[in-house]
Design an enzyme around this catalytic site. Structure first.
Site, mmCIF file in Angstrom:
data_model
loop_
_atom_site.group_PDB
_atom_site.id
_atom_site.type_symbol
_atom_site.label_atom_id
_atom_site.label_comp_id
_atom_site.label_asym_id
_atom_site.label_seq_id
_atom_site.Cartn_x
_atom_site.Cartn_y
_atom_site.Cartn_z
ATOM 1 C CE LYS A 255 -3.433 2.066 2.966
ATOM 2 N NZ LYS A 255 -4.241 1.889 4.163
ATOM 3 C CD GLU B 157 -1.067 -4.503 11.670
ATOM 4 O OE1 GLU B 157 -1.756 -4.466 10.646
ATOM 5 O OE2 GLU B 157 0.178 -4.602 11.623
ATOM 6 C CD GLU C 285 9.524 -6.261 6.545
ATOM 7 O OE1 GLU C 285 9.259 -5.145 6.059
ATOM 8 O OE2 GLU C 285 9.386 -6.542 7.751
ATOM 9 C CG HIS D 166 -1.425 -36.035 17.480
ATOM 10 N ND1 HIS D 166 -1.814 -37.157 18.170
ATOM 11 C CD2 HIS D 166 -2.293 -35.891 16.450
ATOM 12 C CE1 HIS D 166 -2.870 -37.697 17.550
ATOM 13 N NE2 HIS D 166 -3.177 -36.942 16.520
ATOM 14 N N GLY E 298 -4.523 -2.277 5.340
ATOM 15 C CA GLY E 298 -3.835 -3.426 4.747
ATOM 16 C C GLY E 298 -4.474 -4.758 5.122
ATOM 17 N NE ARG E 299 -5.729 -4.192 11.404
ATOM 18 C CZ ARG E 299 -5.128 -3.010 11.440
ATOM 19 N NH1 ARG E 299 -4.050 -2.802 10.693
ATOM 20 N NH2 ARG E 299 -5.585 -2.041 12.183
ATOM 21 C CE LYS F 12 6.175 -0.626 9.488
ATOM 22 N NZ LYS F 12 5.139 0.084 8.736
HETATM 23 O O1 F6P Z 1 3.688 -2.559 9.431
HETATM 24 C C1 F6P Z 1 2.383 -2.992 9.498
HETATM 25 C C2 F6P Z 1 1.758 -2.862 8.162
HETATM 26 O O2 F6P Z 1 1.570 -1.517 7.914
HETATM 27 C C3 F6P Z 1 0.462 -3.618 8.035
HETATM 28 O O3 F6P Z 1 -0.614 -2.982 8.596
HETATM 29 C C4 F6P Z 1 0.388 -3.777 6.557
HETATM 30 O O4 F6P Z 1 -0.546 -4.753 6.206
HETATM 31 C C5 F6P Z 1 1.812 -4.173 6.257
HETATM 32 O O5 F6P Z 1 2.577 -3.397 7.145
HETATM 33 C C6 F6P Z 1 2.264 -3.963 4.841
HETATM 34 O O6 F6P Z 1 2.220 -2.603 4.476
HETATM 35 P P1 F6P Z 1 2.337 -2.180 2.981
HETATM 36 O O7 F6P Z 1 1.204 -2.797 2.229
HETATM 37 O O8 F6P Z 1 2.280 -0.685 2.979
HETATM 38 O O9 F6P Z 1 3.652 -2.676 2.452
#
Ligand code: F6P
Length: 475
Positions: free
Chosen positions: A193, A330, A199, A361, A244-245, A464
């Site tokens: 987003k 979250e 990452e 198990h 995002g979620r 972060k």
């Molecule tokens: O760091 C948390 C977060 O902002 C989540 O809420 C989100 O889903 C994820 O990182 C990924 O964010 P982006 O889509 O901006 O890379």
């Protein structure tokens, strides 16, 4: 909008007193005295049935919980959610995920994007240019499409591309996903987003090197300028009014659409839309997401549960606990309310879980005989009698234990441990949409009752920032 803390609501006090009556109550006796309980404490909508008869609740509990919801202004909050009001106050945004699956009633930009996703995914599937798609994203840009693609792997048609997901910053993860891949037949879908998540962007850079100039990199983002500069060959939009979620219904679900086909994705949206209508119209005692929320509040705030387990009895739903961890924790892992006051009451429990039957198990020992009471959501899909029988057996053992049997202490099961069972009529795209949307609205309802903003996530920012600082210091 209502800002009264839940603990100041008259129903809260009544629930506290009512909980005292439940401390000594035993499910085994409650069932013995009420043969109709299994049907009375259950409700259904097409495709989904919720059995909550093995929760430690009675009719009065539900009445008081519904009263608490009313006192917290639940109906007004729900109306504000669906009206697109900026209920995410700390970010000044709406929480518009329901608009993503509103079908013909969706905003034009949503309908246009879905059309574009359909065209692109159909071209990818029929053109057979790509035999591998790698989704680069994390959090909500990963967990949703990953769950959908995995859950519905069975609807994948012959010749559909192999869709993989890479979420972490360790480059070895991407290396594994790339094993045997060719640059001319691999498509990367970079989902972010913000388009600045460490990452995702570091993986996207590796992807670019791998592609050696080939235009096989799509972006899904609300930051289109950054994606253009990065060199994406196709850009699908995300919007700031969707968290995002909560974004799996949007272009963030593009890789899933490529995995399951656009027809199944349309079904997935339709299932969620049905839950939206159900959530908006049903009274609390028949409203599945609202009931799930109220039962959770009861367990956490009045019976003292600190965690919540989710146990899907279907291999296709093995990723559900991970998905729900982000959705629930979250969203509602917050310690200040909407007015910035320390809540002083518990909010989201730690959510955890794993696929049954393998989990039996492993950690079920603690569920049955441990010192902590862990409410469980069993999720069954009616796809295999052996799976369903095992879920039912676990739920019975938790509820009734070994009552009435003369056993040495170490063999005794105390029972009286609460669980609900969500029964899906089959594992298909529509029911998966229903399931995820039900949990979304559960989370929203709990946020309303706890008077917290479920739609921001400031708690992820400090780490972060510190990681960036530490990196700079090391450089
Ligand atoms: O760091 C948390 C977060 O902002 C989540 O809420 C989100 O889903 C994820 O990182 C990924 O964010 P982006 O889509 O901006 O890379």
């Amino acid at each position: 909008m209502n800002t009264i803390p839940p603990t100041a609501c008259p129903a809260w006090k009544k629930l506290e007193a009512h909980a005292e009556n439940w401390r000594g109550a035993r499910l085994v006796e409650i069932f013995a005295n009420d043969p109709a309980r299994a049907t009375a404490f259950a409700t259904a909508m097409p495709g989904v049935r919720l059995d909550y008869s093995r929760q430690r609740v009675g009719a009065l509990t539900l009445t008081l919980l519904a009263q608490l919801a009313a006192e917290r202004g639940f109906e007004a909050w729900r109306a504000a959610l669906f009206a697109g009001e900026k209920i995410n106050a700390t970010e000044g945004r709406a929480a518009g995920h329901a608009a993503l699956r509103a079908g013909d009633a969706a905003p034009a930009e949503v309908r246009d994007t879905l059309r574009r996703m359909k065209e692109l995914s159909e071209k990818i599937i029929s053109g057979k240019k790509f035999d591998r798609i790698i989704n680069l994203g994390t959090g909500g840009s990963d967990l949703g499409p990953r769950l959908v693609a995995d859950a519905l792997a069975c609807v994948k048609g012959a010749g559909a591309p192999d869709v993989r997901f890479v979420a972490g910053v360790d480059p070895r993860e991407l290396e594994r996903a790339l094993a045997g891949a060719r640059s001319d037949s691999t498509l990367f879908v970079v989902v972010s987003k913000t388009f600045d998540t460490q990452e995702t962007i570091s993986n996207a850079k590796i992807a670019k090197e791998f592609l050696k100039g080939k235009a096989n990199l799509y972006a899904v983002t609300a930051n289109q300028e950054a994606a253009r500069q990065f060199g994406a060959s196709e850009i699908l939009p995300m919007w700031d009014w969707v968290g995002g979620r909560y974004s799996v219904w949007s272009a963030a679900g593009f890789s899933a659409m490529c995995a399951i086909g656009s027809a199944a994705f349309t079904e997935f949206l339709a299932g969620a839309r049905e839950v939206d209508a159900h959530f908006l119209s049903e009274p609390p005692e028949r409203n599945i997401p609202a009931l799930m929320a109220l039962l959770g509040i009861w367990n956490v705030n009045f019976l003292g549960a600190a965690t919540q387990a989710v146990l899907p009895y279907a291999h296709g739903l093995r990723l559900l606990p991970a998905y729900l961890q982000q959705l629930e924790m979250e969203s509602n892992g917050k310690r200040v309310d909407r007015e910035g006051r320390e809540t002083g009451y518990a909010t989201a429990p730690v959510l955890w879980g794993a696929e049954g039957t393998a989990s039996q198990h492993s950690f079920h020992q603690l569920l049955h005989q441990g010192t902590q009471i862990v409410p469980v959501d069993f999720v069954v899909a009616g796809i295999d009698p052996l799976l369903d029988a095992n879920a039912e057996a676990q739920s019975r053992a938790l509820a009734f234990g070994t009552a009435g049997q003369a056993l040495p202490p170490y063999r005794q099961y105390p029972g009286n441990r609460p669980s609900s069972t969500l029964c899906l009529e089959g594992l298909n795209a529509r029911n998966l949409g229903r399931l995820i949307a039900a949990y979304e609205h559960k989370v929203f309802t709990q946020g309303v009752l706890w008077n917290i903003n479920s739609f921001d996530q400031w708690g992820v920012e400090l780490g972060k920032q510190l990681a960036q600082d530490i990196l700079k210091q090391k450089a």
